[in-house]
Design an enzyme around this catalytic site. Structure first.
Site, PDB file in Angstrom:
ATOM      1  N   GLN A  74      -4.690  -4.982   7.045  1.00  0.00           N
ATOM      2  CA  GLN A  74      -5.698  -5.905   6.523  1.00  0.00           C
ATOM      3  C   GLN A  74      -5.710  -7.254   7.240  1.00  0.00           C
ATOM      4  O   GLN A  74      -6.724  -7.963   7.195  1.00  0.00           O
ATOM      5  CB  GLN A  74      -5.463  -6.150   5.017  1.00  0.00           C
ATOM      6  CG  GLN A  74      -5.614  -4.909   4.165  1.00  0.00           C
ATOM      7  CD  GLN A  74      -7.048  -4.369   4.167  1.00  0.00           C
ATOM      8  OE1 GLN A  74      -7.993  -5.033   4.563  1.00  0.00           O
ATOM      9  NE2 GLN A  74      -7.190  -3.126   3.736  1.00  0.00           N
ATOM     10  N   HIS A  79       0.878  -1.172   0.000  1.00  0.00           N
ATOM     11  CA  HIS A  79       0.000   0.000   0.000  1.00  0.00           C
ATOM     12  C   HIS A  79       0.920   1.229   0.000  1.00  0.00           C
ATOM     13  O   HIS A  79       2.037   1.169   0.519  1.00  0.00           O
ATOM     14  CB  HIS A  79      -0.832  -0.051   1.285  1.00  0.00           C
ATOM     15  CG  HIS A  79      -1.892   0.988   1.412  1.00  0.00           C
ATOM     16  ND1 HIS A  79      -1.626   2.273   1.824  1.00  0.00           N
ATOM     17  CD2 HIS A  79      -3.233   0.937   1.204  1.00  0.00           C
ATOM     18  CE1 HIS A  79      -2.761   2.951   1.872  1.00  0.00           C
ATOM     19  NE2 HIS A  79      -3.751   2.163   1.496  1.00  0.00           N
ATOM     20  N   ASP A 123       2.988  -4.243   8.168  1.00  0.00           N
ATOM     21  CA  ASP A 123       1.760  -3.483   7.966  1.00  0.00           C
ATOM     22  C   ASP A 123       0.602  -4.470   8.127  1.00  0.00           C
ATOM     23  O   ASP A 123       0.321  -5.273   7.237  1.00  0.00           O
ATOM     24  CB  ASP A 123       1.809  -2.867   6.556  1.00  0.00           C
ATOM     25  CG  ASP A 123       0.460  -2.318   6.110  1.00  0.00           C
ATOM     26  OD1 ASP A 123      -0.536  -2.485   6.835  1.00  0.00           O
ATOM     27  OD2 ASP A 123       0.414  -1.736   5.014  1.00  0.00           O
ATOM     28  N   LYS A 152     -10.576  -0.486  10.272  1.00  0.00           N
ATOM     29  CA  LYS A 152     -10.685  -1.716   9.475  1.00  0.00           C
ATOM     30  C   LYS A 152     -11.019  -2.912  10.380  1.00  0.00           C
ATOM     31  O   LYS A 152     -11.312  -4.001   9.923  1.00  0.00           O
ATOM     32  CB  LYS A 152      -9.375  -1.977   8.731  1.00  0.00           C
ATOM     33  CG  LYS A 152      -9.033  -0.854   7.744  1.00  0.00           C
ATOM     34  CD  LYS A 152      -7.923  -1.230   6.832  1.00  0.00           C
ATOM     35  CE  LYS A 152      -7.297  -0.042   6.143  1.00  0.00           C
ATOM     36  NZ  LYS A 152      -8.079   0.472   5.016  1.00  0.00           N
ATOM     37  N   CYS A 183      -4.756   2.492  -3.597  1.00  0.00           N
ATOM     38  CA  CYS A 183      -3.539   3.037  -2.970  1.00  0.00           C
ATOM     39  C   CYS A 183      -2.377   2.069  -3.143  1.00  0.00           C
ATOM     40  O   CYS A 183      -1.558   1.892  -2.219  1.00  0.00           O
ATOM     41  CB  CYS A 183      -3.753   3.345  -1.494  1.00  0.00           C
ATOM     42  SG  CYS A 183      -4.914   4.676  -1.225  1.00  0.00           S
TER      43      CYS A 183
HETATM   44  C1  LIG Z   1      -2.469  -2.813   3.523  1.00  0.00           C
HETATM   45  C2  LIG Z   1      -2.796  -1.433   4.006  1.00  0.00           C
HETATM   46  N1  LIG Z   1      -1.857  -0.716   4.630  1.00  0.00           N
HETATM   47  C3  LIG Z   1      -2.095   0.507   5.097  1.00  0.00           C
HETATM   48  C4  LIG Z   1      -3.317   1.104   4.944  1.00  0.00           C
HETATM   49  C5  LIG Z   1      -3.531   2.485   5.476  1.00  0.00           C
HETATM   50  O1  LIG Z   1      -4.427   2.462   6.535  1.00  0.00           O
HETATM   51  P1  LIG Z   1      -4.979   3.808   7.154  1.00  0.00           P
HETATM   52  O2  LIG Z   1      -5.515   4.621   6.007  1.00  0.00           O
HETATM   53  O3  LIG Z   1      -6.043   3.361   8.095  1.00  0.00           O
HETATM   54  O4  LIG Z   1      -3.845   4.478   7.842  1.00  0.00           O
HETATM   55  C6  LIG Z   1      -4.330   0.420   4.293  1.00  0.00           C
HETATM   56  C7  LIG Z   1      -5.636   1.046   4.048  1.00  0.00           C
HETATM   57  O5  LIG Z   1      -6.330   0.747   3.105  1.00  0.00           O
HETATM   58  C8  LIG Z   1      -4.060  -0.893   3.813  1.00  0.00           C
HETATM   59  O6  LIG Z   1      -5.004  -1.604   3.191  1.00  0.00           O
END
Ligand SMILES: Cc1ncc(COP(=O)(O)O)c(C=O)c1O
Length: 419
Positions: free
Chosen positions: A216, A136, A213, A239, A377
């Site tokens: 998900q 992401h 990270d 999430k 993203c």
């Molecule tokens: C794999 C992953 N990492 C990071 C993020 C970023 O999360 P946040 O926007 O809640 O900070 C997302 C959000 O879609 C994601 O799917």
């Protein structure tokens, strides 16, 4: 804490009764464009159970006060609820200490925190940060910014056509210049589950810390940071069926202790004079200013809700939905699933011959079906597959096979309309 709003019975029967569970989520019971809402955009954000909504309302109705500051009753109650939520997160992730749980705004801020503190201290000219080809943007851009500032290089471990990390290639990229590895636990664009334990084992052979990270993965599988041996683990509350604007950075205590603070201000200090500030102990060193107290309490309630349902049952339920959906969607002529890893969860990304994903999303929306379309993203993932975007259905604990059937009927309708 007072409980004027009665938290409804959680519908966590021994068997996973999805229809009963759905009753816990008020937002699901509405029409969208005259059709029953089918919410399949859970990877973007998940809906909130009544227990979470009530916890937030209860806090504002009965306990609202600042934390760690007052000796009065309300402040004591607010502080107690806030710190209890930290312990809830600790147990949820199986962290060794509650001081390893830092509240931040979300996964994005957690990663930026590590880049700006651990990264700025430990990454120098000529060094490398290693990520994967399925990140992401929030696990790319903070490292790019750091590398640019320091004259370091961002290296990217490749994936195969199924969307699986090439572990051999990953291992070859580890070396004396690598100062940090940052990987996803579960790809939001492809659904791939990354073998985190294998990666930490390889990286630790070179004494390289690993940031995971977990945005998900945390809503979809049991996460044990000690078993994974992750050095940092980032999650987002929204999430995880909790409120927006709050998240967690888990970090091993010895790493957090050695890191400089992220932001300066109230709460993160032990003492201040104009000459010198002594910083607070962890985790408070990283929590400058008044935090999102209601958000933390809501996150605690969301985790308690998930634990009452059972992460293993949620994982099994979503696994069945994904298998069912993959089989049905793959069988539709002209549809190609993007991301076909052996080990997958939660996410079904697809493209359709001659149709832009945006049009797919719009037509599905008119059928009452909410999916995400775009690059998610993860533009480099789209570049890897040479496509501008995908349509993505992502499943949550309350989705049903009937909703998958509605999705499949919707996709067939897209084919008819755009043919
Ligand atoms: C794999 C992953 N990492 C990071 C993020 C970023 O999360 P946040 O926007 O809640 O900070 C997302 C959000 O879609 C994601 O799917």
């Amino acid at each position: 804490m007072s409980t004027a709003l009665k938290t409804p019975e959680v519908h966590a029967a021994d068997a996973y009764d999805v229809q009963k569970i759905r009753q816990d989520f008020p937002v699901l019971h509405q029409m969208a464009h005259g059709k029953p809402l089918v919410y399949l955009d859970n990877a973007a954000t998940a809906q909130k159970p009544q227990a979470v909504i009530n916890a937030i309302v209860d806090y504002y109705q009965h306990d609202n006060s600042n934390v760690h500051r007052g000796v009065h009753l309300l402040s004591e109650r607010a502080t107690q609820a806030y710190e209890k939520a930290r312990e809830t997160v600790q147990h949820f992730l199986n962290a060794a200490h509650s001081s390893e749980i830092v509240f931040v705004r979300g996964t994005t801020e957690a990663i930026n925190l590590v880049a700006q503190t651990y990264g700025r201290k430990n990454v120098g000219k000529g060094d490398e940060v290693l990520i994967t080809a399925m990140e992401h943007h929030s696990n790319i851009v903070p490292w790019q910014m750091l590398c640019e500032e320091k004259g370091a290089t961002l290296r990217v471990a490749p994936i195969n056509d199924r969307g699986e990390l090439l572990l051999d290639e990953f291992e070859k990229l580890l070396g004396p210049k690598t100062k940090l590895v940052a990987i996803p636990h579960l790809s939001n664009a492809l659904g791939t589950i990354v073998p985190v334990r294998e990666i930490t084992r390889l990286a630790h052979q070179h004494n390289i810390p690993v940031l995971v990270d977990g945005a998900q993965a945390a809503p979809r599988m049991k996460v044990d940071v000690q078993e994974l041996d992750a050095d940092f683990y980032a999650i987002s509350s929204h999430k995880l069926y909790g409120p927006t604007g709050i998240g967690v950075l888990y970090g091993k205590a010895k790493l957090l202790e050695a890191m400089p603070p992220y932001q300066g201000g109230g709460d993160m200090i032990a003492s201040v004079t104009f000459e010198k500030t002594v910083y607070n102990k962890i985790p408070y060193k990283f929590e400058a200013g008044t935090p999102d107290i209601a958000g933390v309490i809501g996150l605690g309630a969301a985790i308690e809700y998930l634990e009452r349902l059972g992460l293993d049952k949620i994982e099994q339920h979503e696994h069945e939905l994904l298998a069912y959906a993959t089989e049905k969607v793959t069988a539709i002529p002209g549809v190609t699933v993007i991301g076909t890893a052996q080990n997958k969860a939660g996410v079904l990304s697809f493209v359709m011959d001659g149709m832009h994903p945006h049009d797919i999303g719009t037509i599905l929306d008119h059928e009452g079906i909410a999916v995400r379309t775009g690059h998610h993203c993860a533009q480099p993932v789209m570049q890897r597959y040479n496509i501008p975007a995908t349509a993505r259905a992502s499943f949550g604990l309350y989705n049903t096979k009937e909703e998958v059937d509605a999705l499949v009927a919707g996709i067939k309708r897209v084919s008819e309309v755009l043919a």
